[in-house]
Scaffold this motif. Sequence first.
Motif, PDB file in Angstrom:
ATOM      1  N   GLY A 104       0.814  -1.213   0.000  1.00 39.12           N
ATOM      2  CA  GLY A 104       0.000   0.000   0.000  1.00 39.12           C
ATOM      3  C   GLY A 104       0.846   1.260   0.000  1.00 39.12           C
ATOM      4  N   LYS A 105       0.337   2.305   0.645  1.00 35.65           N
ATOM      5  CA  LYS A 105       0.945   3.634   0.615  1.00 35.65           C
ATOM      6  C   LYS A 105       1.980   3.787   1.735  1.00 35.65           C
ATOM      7  CE  LYS A 105      -1.602   7.208  -0.240  1.00 35.65           C
ATOM      8  NZ  LYS A 105      -2.668   8.254  -0.169  1.00 35.65           N
ATOM      9  N   THR A 106       3.244   3.920   1.370  1.00 38.72           N
ATOM     10  CA  THR A 106       4.286   4.101   2.378  1.00 38.72           C
ATOM     11  C   THR A 106       4.404   5.557   2.824  1.00 38.72           C
ATOM     12  OG1 THR A 106       5.929   4.288   0.607  1.00 38.72           O
ATOM     13  CG2 THR A 106       5.638   2.108   1.627  1.00 38.72           C
ATOM     14  N   GLN A 107       3.642   6.430   2.178  1.00 41.92           N
ATOM     15  CA  GLN A 107       3.555   7.831   2.604  1.00 41.92           C
ATOM     16  C   GLN A 107       2.104   8.284   2.495  1.00 41.92           C
ATOM     17  OE1 GLN A 107       6.276  10.091   0.161  1.00 41.92           O
ATOM     18  NE2 GLN A 107       8.005   9.677   1.527  1.00 41.92           N
ATOM     19  N   GLY A 108       1.658   9.045   3.472  1.00 42.72           N
ATOM     20  CA  GLY A 108       0.302   9.597   3.427  1.00 42.72           C
ATOM     21  C   GLY A 108      -0.803   8.566   3.553  1.00 42.72           C
ATOM     22  N   ALA A 109      -0.526   7.461   4.247  1.00 41.17           N
ATOM     23  CA  ALA A 109      -1.552   6.429   4.432  1.00 41.17           C
ATOM     24  C   ALA A 109      -2.624   6.907   5.408  1.00 41.17           C
ATOM     25  CB  ALA A 109      -0.921   5.141   4.954  1.00 41.17           C
ATOM     26  N   MET A 143      -6.236  -2.821   2.823  1.00 43.43           N
ATOM     27  CA  MET A 143      -5.345  -1.671   2.979  1.00 43.43           C
ATOM     28  C   MET A 143      -5.111  -0.974   1.637  1.00 43.43           C
ATOM     29  SD  MET A 143      -4.771  -1.267   6.161  1.00 43.43           S
ATOM     30  CE  MET A 143      -6.496  -1.775   6.299  1.00 43.43           C
ATOM     31  N   ALA A 144      -4.836  -1.754   0.599  1.00 43.61           N
ATOM     32  CA  ALA A 144      -4.549  -1.174  -0.706  1.00 43.61           C
ATOM     33  C   ALA A 144      -5.745  -0.402  -1.261  1.00 43.61           C
ATOM     34  CB  ALA A 144      -4.134  -2.269  -1.679  1.00 43.61           C
ATOM     35  N   GLU A 145      -6.956  -0.923  -1.035  1.00 41.24           N
ATOM     36  CA  GLU A 145      -8.162  -0.296  -1.586  1.00 41.24           C
ATOM     37  C   GLU A 145      -8.660   0.891  -0.770  1.00 41.24           C
ATOM     38  OE1 GLU A 145      -9.797  -1.062  -4.461  1.00 41.24           O
ATOM     39  OE2 GLU A 145      -8.072  -2.362  -4.868  1.00 41.24           O
ATOM     40  N   ASN A 146      -8.111   1.074   0.424  1.00 42.51           N
ATOM     41  CA  ASN A 146      -8.595   2.146   1.296  1.00 42.51           C
ATOM     42  C   ASN A 146      -7.511   3.163   1.646  1.00 42.51           C
ATOM     43  OD1 ASN A 146     -11.549   1.461   2.316  1.00 42.51           O
ATOM     44  ND2 ASN A 146     -10.443  -0.482   2.171  1.00 42.51           N
ATOM     45  N   GLY A 147      -6.504   3.251   0.805  1.00 45.14           N
ATOM     46  CA  GLY A 147      -5.448   4.233   1.021  1.00 45.14           C
ATOM     47  C   GLY A 147      -4.627   3.956   2.257  1.00 45.14           C
ATOM     48  N   GLY A 148      -4.517   2.680   2.627  1.00 44.51           N
ATOM     49  CA  GLY A 148      -3.800   2.306   3.836  1.00 44.51           C
ATOM     50  C   GLY A 148      -2.457   1.674   3.559  1.00 44.51           C
ATOM     51  N   LEU A 149      -1.794   1.258   4.644  1.00 46.45           N
ATOM     52  CA  LEU A 149      -0.496   0.603   4.569  1.00 46.45           C
ATOM     53  C   LEU A 149      -0.524  -0.615   5.479  1.00 46.45           C
ATOM     54  CD1 LEU A 149       2.572   0.464   3.854  1.00 46.45           C
ATOM     55  CD2 LEU A 149       2.964   1.974   5.818  1.00 46.45           C
ATOM     56  N   TYR A 150      -0.077  -1.745   4.954  1.00 48.10           N
ATOM     57  CA  TYR A 150       0.043  -2.978   5.734  1.00 48.10           C
ATOM     58  C   TYR A 150       1.505  -3.340   5.837  1.00 48.10           C
ATOM     59  CZ  TYR A 150      -0.180  -7.964   6.872  1.00 48.10           C
ATOM     60  OH  TYR A 150       0.009  -9.187   7.455  1.00 48.10           O
ATOM     61  N   LEU A 151       1.961  -3.671   7.053  1.00 51.66           N
ATOM     62  CA  LEU A 151       3.356  -3.995   7.304  1.00 51.66           C
ATOM     63  C   LEU A 151       3.471  -5.364   7.972  1.00 51.66           C
ATOM     64  CD1 LEU A 151       4.396  -0.553   8.836  1.00 51.66           C
ATOM     65  CD2 LEU A 151       4.947  -1.350   6.520  1.00 51.66           C
ATOM     66  N   SER A 152       4.372  -6.188   7.453  1.00 52.54           N
ATOM     67  CA  SER A 152       4.657  -7.487   8.058  1.00 52.54           C
ATOM     68  C   SER A 152       6.172  -7.587   8.242  1.00 52.54           C
ATOM     69  CB  SER A 152       4.140  -8.624   7.174  1.00 52.54           C
ATOM     70  OG  SER A 152       4.390  -9.882   7.768  1.00 52.54           O
ATOM     71  N   PRO A 153       6.669  -7.343   9.466  1.00 58.88           N
ATOM     72  CA  PRO A 153       8.113  -7.288   9.667  1.00 58.88           C
ATOM     73  C   PRO A 153       8.730  -8.575  10.215  1.00 58.88           C
ATOM     74  CG  PRO A 153       7.013  -6.324  11.557  1.00 58.88           C
ATOM     75  CD  PRO A 153       5.923  -6.803  10.611  1.00 58.88           C
ATOM     76  N   ASP A 154      10.040  -8.691  10.022  1.00 55.24           N
ATOM     77  CA  ASP A 154      10.869  -9.614  10.779  1.00 55.24           C
ATOM     78  C   ASP A 154      11.317  -8.901  12.048  1.00 55.24           C
ATOM     79  OD1 ASP A 154      10.830 -11.762   9.018  1.00 55.24           O
ATOM     80  OD2 ASP A 154      12.646 -11.137   7.966  1.00 55.24           O
ATOM     81  N   PHE A 155      11.640  -9.669  13.091  1.00 55.64           N
ATOM     82  CA  PHE A 155      12.216  -9.099  14.304  1.00 55.64           C
ATOM     83  C   PHE A 155      13.040 -10.192  14.969  1.00 55.64           C
ATOM     84  CE2 PHE A 155       7.659  -9.944  14.570  1.00 55.64           C
ATOM     85  CZ  PHE A 155       7.599 -10.998  15.467  1.00 55.64           C
TER      86      PHE A 155
END
Length: 296
Positions: A104-109, A143-155
């Motif tokens: 999705g949007k990495t800026q302005g989500a 997220m993609a259809e609603n101007g959002g951002l989804y994050l799935s990280p390693d830690f």
Amino acid sequence: MSLRCRTLLTLLAATAFSLSAAEGQTLSLKPFKDELFAYPATLSSGDNGAYTVLDYREMRDINQRDEVPERRVHAQYIDPGVRKMQQDLMLKTDVGDVRHVAVGKTQGAAIIVLYLHGQGGSRKQGVDDFTFGGNFNRLKNLMAENGGLYLSPDFPDFGDKGAAQVAALIDHYAGTSPGAKIFVACGSMGGILCWKLADRKDIGARVSGLLLLGSLWDESFLTSPAFKRRVPVFFGQGSRDVVFQVEKQEAFFRSILAKSKTYPTRFVRFETGTHGTPIRMVDWRGTLNWMLTKAP
């Protein structure tokens, strides 16, 4: 005053009013395959509707839904086109490099959702289109259809270092999307990080909601910055979870209500469900839309 001036003032007032109204509106995620991901029948409910028992059935909810049980969902449950908005990224931070997948949007989500995996998982689990009945694909598309951002990280771990890296990731994307509400979903042992983040002054003061999926409890939440802000909490648990017993999670859920009767929390019990059932079955859209109306 001339007619032209009066007309200009009227237009300016109308614009200001519409902007004010837009700012006051709560974001509501648009539907995406809602009929396929709708919850099964309710068996019972309690706590003024905050607690619900659902009729989960493995034969229907896994075997009929999946082309290859637990490995590949039937095609109608997913839309793989969302992969065009998916990136595998590395964020360099003071607490280490954080590899993560962003959709999705990495800026302005408008909204940010993170998924923190459990023991033995990785960033890839949270973006797998075919496992868990296609439910991660649905979240990606929402997220993609609603101007959002989804994050799935390693830690690196479920301790302070892991929490610090996830906090750094949240801090970075909160900075690039300052208006976004931020929701953290934690599967299984990932819940340790949910509670650690809630207890941090920086993230506890910033996060907008927590989702615990087949996860665990932590009494420290009741004195955390997130609790004091009344951050909404969702619990999804299978009644046959042998890793984290449903009775203990239910007791923790009720301890929240005992401390604050009107606290925004919900518990969904999937009857006969096992450890991974809530990740497969959670209604992302319904849950996030409820949280958006309650977020501080």
